[in-house]
Design a protein around this motif. Structure first.
Motif, PDB file in Angstrom:
ATOM      1  N   SER A 242     -29.567 -14.298  23.021  1.00  0.00           N
ATOM      2  CA  SER A 242     -28.339 -13.697  23.557  1.00  0.00           C
ATOM      3  C   SER A 242     -28.078 -14.154  25.000  1.00  0.00           C
ATOM      4  O   SER A 242     -26.972 -14.052  25.497  1.00  0.00           O
ATOM      5  CB  SER A 242     -28.406 -12.171  23.485  1.00  0.00           C
ATOM      6  N   ARG A 243     -29.113 -14.693  25.645  1.00  0.00           N
ATOM      7  CA  ARG A 243     -28.927 -15.164  27.021  1.00  0.00           C
ATOM      8  C   ARG A 243     -28.379 -16.598  27.073  1.00  0.00           C
ATOM      9  O   ARG A 243     -28.074 -17.119  28.134  1.00  0.00           O
ATOM     10  CB  ARG A 243     -30.281 -15.095  27.758  1.00  0.00           C
ATOM     11  N   PHE A 244     -28.288 -17.239  25.925  1.00  0.00           N
ATOM     12  CA  PHE A 244     -27.788 -18.617  25.891  1.00  0.00           C
ATOM     13  C   PHE A 244     -26.263 -18.644  25.797  1.00  0.00           C
ATOM     14  O   PHE A 244     -25.644 -17.672  25.371  1.00  0.00           O
ATOM     15  CB  PHE A 244     -28.369 -19.373  24.673  1.00  0.00           C
ATOM     16  N   ASP A 245     -25.673 -19.801  26.141  1.00  0.00           N
ATOM     17  CA  ASP A 245     -24.218 -19.985  26.004  1.00  0.00           C
ATOM     18  C   ASP A 245     -23.783 -19.702  24.572  1.00  0.00           C
ATOM     19  O   ASP A 245     -24.541 -19.974  23.633  1.00  0.00           O
ATOM     20  CB  ASP A 245     -23.859 -21.458  26.276  1.00  0.00           C
ATOM     21  N   SER A 246     -22.517 -19.264  24.426  1.00  0.00           N
ATOM     22  CA  SER A 246     -22.048 -18.949  23.075  1.00  0.00           C
ATOM     23  C   SER A 246     -22.054 -20.210  22.203  1.00  0.00           C
ATOM     24  O   SER A 246     -22.274 -20.130  20.987  1.00  0.00           O
ATOM     25  CB  SER A 246     -20.672 -18.305  23.116  1.00  0.00           C
ATOM     26  N   SER A 247     -21.844 -21.403  22.806  1.00  0.00           N
ATOM     27  CA  SER A 247     -21.847 -22.640  22.000  1.00  0.00           C
ATOM     28  C   SER A 247     -23.216 -22.830  21.332  1.00  0.00           C
ATOM     29  O   SER A 247     -23.298 -23.230  20.167  1.00  0.00           O
ATOM     30  CB  SER A 247     -21.512 -23.853  22.867  1.00  0.00           C
ATOM     31  N   ILE A 248     -24.278 -22.508  22.061  1.00  0.00           N
ATOM     32  CA  ILE A 248     -25.629 -22.636  21.481  1.00  0.00           C
ATOM     33  C   ILE A 248     -25.834 -21.570  20.409  1.00  0.00           C
ATOM     34  O   ILE A 248     -26.319 -21.860  19.306  1.00  0.00           O
ATOM     35  CB  ILE A 248     -26.716 -22.533  22.574  1.00  0.00           C
ATOM     36  N   GLN A 249     -25.435 -20.350  20.723  1.00  0.00           N
ATOM     37  CA  GLN A 249     -25.633 -19.261  19.750  1.00  0.00           C
ATOM     38  C   GLN A 249     -24.919 -19.562  18.431  1.00  0.00           C
ATOM     39  O   GLN A 249     -25.466 -19.334  17.351  1.00  0.00           O
ATOM     40  CB  GLN A 249     -25.123 -17.950  20.335  1.00  0.00           C
ATOM     41  N   GLU A 250     -23.692 -20.103  18.553  1.00  0.00           N
ATOM     42  CA  GLU A 250     -22.935 -20.420  17.325  1.00  0.00           C
ATOM     43  C   GLU A 250     -23.610 -21.546  16.541  1.00  0.00           C
ATOM     44  O   GLU A 250     -23.696 -21.498  15.321  1.00  0.00           O
ATOM     45  CB  GLU A 250     -21.498 -20.836  17.688  1.00  0.00           C
ATOM     46  N   MET A 251     -24.098 -22.545  17.267  1.00  0.00           N
ATOM     47  CA  MET A 251     -24.749 -23.695  16.614  1.00  0.00           C
ATOM     48  C   MET A 251     -26.050 -23.254  15.929  1.00  0.00           C
ATOM     49  O   MET A 251     -26.389 -23.747  14.847  1.00  0.00           O
ATOM     50  CB  MET A 251     -25.012 -24.783  17.662  1.00  0.00           C
TER      51      MET A 251
ATOM     52  N   GLN B  98     -26.623 -20.284  14.677  1.00  0.00           N
ATOM     53  CA  GLN B  98     -26.225 -19.549  13.469  1.00  0.00           C
ATOM     54  C   GLN B  98     -25.820 -20.522  12.355  1.00  0.00           C
ATOM     55  O   GLN B  98     -26.259 -20.396  11.208  1.00  0.00           O
ATOM     56  CB  GLN B  98     -25.055 -18.636  13.815  1.00  0.00           C
ATOM     57  N   PHE B  99     -25.027 -21.519  12.737  1.00  0.00           N
ATOM     58  CA  PHE B  99     -24.574 -22.519  11.770  1.00  0.00           C
ATOM     59  C   PHE B  99     -25.782 -23.264  11.168  1.00  0.00           C
ATOM     60  O   PHE B  99     -25.879 -23.441   9.955  1.00  0.00           O
ATOM     61  CB  PHE B  99     -23.617 -23.504  12.464  1.00  0.00           C
TER      62      PHE B  99
END
Ligand code: IPE
Ligand code: IPE
Ligand code: MG
Length: 257
Positions: free
Chosen positions: A114-123, A125-126
């Motif tokens: 959760s502390r990472f950028d949303s781009s990383i979080q989305e990747m 999950q994908f």
């Protein structure tokens, strides 16, 4: 979810090839310094070593490979290095996920992302979704992971799931499903490259009975040959899990008849 036996509650079956290997990939900075390169060049080179080891583990039938990519304490590093590591992480997820799926390798992330950028979080999950059905190897990356964080988050989830729990009712069985690696058996073999002999807040709970292998080889130089050296060392260990050598020998005898 499969419940994997705990090494402190039952004696696990020890296999000739480790089912689960956990690695602290250390020494990237020193590898770069030895070549008068910036530290980050060592991280980029380290990624090639990850590819080799993932492939080799899959080839020889290791079921779970877990690597420590970024610890909860690595935020203390210079901001430029942290930022480089984040970019490298995102780039490697984007570049590797299709190859992982083609090779039947499932990717899992453990740690507080959760502390990472949303781009990383989305990747993340994908990538997890895209490889979810893959069966040959489960490749876990620990990112913003800390062993103490893991035990605490498990305890919090356990209490939330059982609000009326009395202190004496807290058991390993109740806590275990909430640990972040509940989907895997405990590691058989731990490898740390780079010469240090410490756990650095990696899988504190899960390493209770893991065989610990330390090598001076720096992570970017760790290859298939080095991995097989670790296996060779592992195959010489007597995994007693609290019992005596004589008990183990008599068990082997009774199984042979
Ligand atoms: C391990 O290599 C990689 C990470 C912690 C991300 P290091 O960067 O710790 O390399 P050394 O220990 O400084 O050589
Ligand atoms: C452990 O390496 C963490 C990772 C490899 C991701 P460190 O280099 O951060 O460990 P210490 O600081 O030497 O204990
Ligand atoms: Mg280090």
């Amino acid at each position: 979810m499969t419940i994997h036996p705990s090494s402190t509650l039952t004696v696990p079956q020890a296999s000739a090839i480790p089912r689960h290997i956990a690695i602290i990939m250390d020494g990237n900075g020193r590898w770069a310094r030895n070549r008068l390169l910036p530290r980050v060049a060592g991280h980029a080179e380290g990624l090639d070593a990850v590819r080799k080891i993932v492939e080799e583990c899959r080839r020889i039938g290791v079921e779970y490979l877990t690597v420590f990519a970024f610890s909860s304490e690595n935020w203390r590093r210079p901001p430029e290095e942290v930022s480089f590591l984040m970019k490298l992480f995102l780039k490697s997820l984007k570049g590797e996920v299709s190859k992982l799926a083609e090779n039947d390798i499932s990717l899992r992330l453990i740690g507080d992302i959760s502390r990472f950028d949303s781009s990383i979080q989305e990747m993340v999950q994908f990538s997890e979704q895209k490889t979810a059905g893959c069966k040959s190897l489960t490749f876990t990356v620990a990112a913003n992971y800390g062993g103490r964080w893991d035990i605490l988050q498990a305890m919090r989830q356990c209490l939330a799931a059982n609000p009326n729990l009395q202190p004496e009712q807290v058991t390993e069985e109740l806590l275990q499903p909430h640990l972040s690696m509940a989907y895997a058996p405990e590691p058989d073999l731990f490898i740390r490259t780079g010469g240090e002999q410490r756990i650095s807040n990696f899988l504190l709970w899960q390493l209770a009975y893991t065989e610990l292998y330390f090598t001076d080889v720096l992570w970017p130089d760790f290859d298939e040959f080095q991995l097989h050296k670790a296996f060779e060392w592992y195959s010489q260990r007597e995994r007693r899990f609290g019992r005596t050598s004589a008990q183990l020998a008599s068990k082997v005898m009774s199984e042979a008849v």
